[in-house]
Design an enzyme around this catalytic site. Structure first.
Site, short mmCIF file in Angstrom:
data_model
loop_
_atom_site.label_atom_id
_atom_site.label_comp_id
_atom_site.label_asym_id
_atom_site.label_seq_id
_atom_site.Cartn_x
_atom_site.Cartn_y
_atom_site.Cartn_z
N TYR A 198 74.50 -130.08 -17.24
CA TYR A 198 74.28 -129.09 -16.19
C TYR A 198 72.90 -128.45 -16.33
O TYR A 198 72.14 -128.34 -15.36
CB TYR A 198 75.38 -128.03 -16.27
CG TYR A 198 75.19 -126.84 -15.35
CD1 TYR A 198 75.59 -126.90 -14.03
CD2 TYR A 198 74.63 -125.65 -15.82
CE1 TYR A 198 75.43 -125.81 -13.19
CE2 TYR A 198 74.46 -124.56 -14.99
CZ TYR A 198 74.86 -124.64 -13.67
OH TYR A 198 74.71 -123.55 -12.84
N SER A 247 69.61 -122.07 -11.87
CA SER A 247 70.43 -121.26 -12.76
C SER A 247 69.55 -120.77 -13.89
O SER A 247 68.49 -121.34 -14.17
CB SER A 247 71.58 -122.09 -13.32
OG SER A 247 72.31 -121.37 -14.31
#
Length: 264
Positions: free
Chosen positions: A156, A142
């Site tokens: 995350y 990401s």
């Protein structure tokens, strides 16, 4: 170019979102696809969609945080398709929790699925990938973590940055077997989870992206398709950002007036 005829692709977290896009794009390119997920209903739906389009696919229920699940899935893929050439380690979760409220269990769950799950998927399918003439591993990281930060996603972001550290060492270690290891770094992508957001919030998200729209799962999948292709056989240990240049502007000021009609 970028055809996958005769190849077998395994997609973890393949039932929804980017994983669903990857499964369908790889099938359309000619690969036989194994969809791994915990959501059997959605996963079977992906398989049915692929079959309706003339592709070949199967669903396997597996928890990426459990090595026995993944080893069993690898055995079933081998039995059904004879092996595996491509692993798309895509499974991930992204619950929000501030550092003030985050519990140890919250941290451990995100680590178990996103980071440990990636490692276990590689470990389980590595014997099959080593037998392939063109083994490929593509990780779904990401922009959050490796490039940017966002409140509530420290756990995350840590997993997504950790994936790239894994990738660089794994690329060296697996090079003697002809296996490449790369990653895609999506920005904001229009997946099922965005359906819960208001239209106003979505417009605000789009306003931060120079291309003025969210990405699609298929656009991330096409980037993964390139990295898994024969044409990309000399690329390994690298990360490809797929974000519509979301991370490019120095600040919001760089986008002000960008879409206004020029004065004459």
């Amino acid at each position: 170019m970028f055809r996958m005829d005769g190849k077998v692709a395994v997609v973890t977290g393949g039932a929804k979102g980017i994983g669903r896009g990857m499964a369908r794009v790889f099938a359309q390119a000619g690969a036989r696809v194994a969809v791994l997920d915990l959501d059997e209903g959605a996963g079977q739906g992906v398989v049915e969609a692929i079959r309706k389009e003339g592709g070949e696919a199967l669903f396997l229920r597996a928890d990426v945080a459990r090595l026995p699940d993944l080893q069993a899935a690898a055995g079933k893929v081998e039995a059904a398709f004879g092996g595996a050439d491509i692993l798309l380690a895509n499974a991930g979760i992204y619950p929000q929790a501030s550092l003030l409220t985050m519990e140890e269990a919250d941290w451990e769950r995100v680590m178990a699925v996103n980071l440990k799950g990636m490692f276990l998927a590689v470990k389980a399918f590595l014997p099959l990938l080593r037998r392939s003439r063109a083994g490929r591993i593509v990780l779904t990281s990401s922009i959050t973590g490796p490039i940017t930060g966002y409140p509530g996603w420290s756990h995350y972001g840590a997993t997504k940055a950790g994936m790239l550290g894994f990738m660089r060492s794994a690329a060296i270690e697996l090079a003697p077997y002809g296996i490449t290891v790369n990653a895609v770094l999506p920005g904001n992508v229009a997946t099922e989870g965005l359906g819960e957001l208001s239209e106003d919030y979505r417009r605000k998200m789009e306003a931060t992206i120079p291309l003025r729209r969210l990405g699609t799962p298929e656009e991330v999948a096409y980037a993964a398709l390139f990295l898994a292709s024969e044409e990309a056989r000399y690329i390994t240990g690298h990360a490809l950002v797929v974000d519509g240049s979301q991370t490019l502007p120095e600040s919001g000021l760089a986008l002000e007036g960008l879409y206004e009609e020029p004065t004459r």
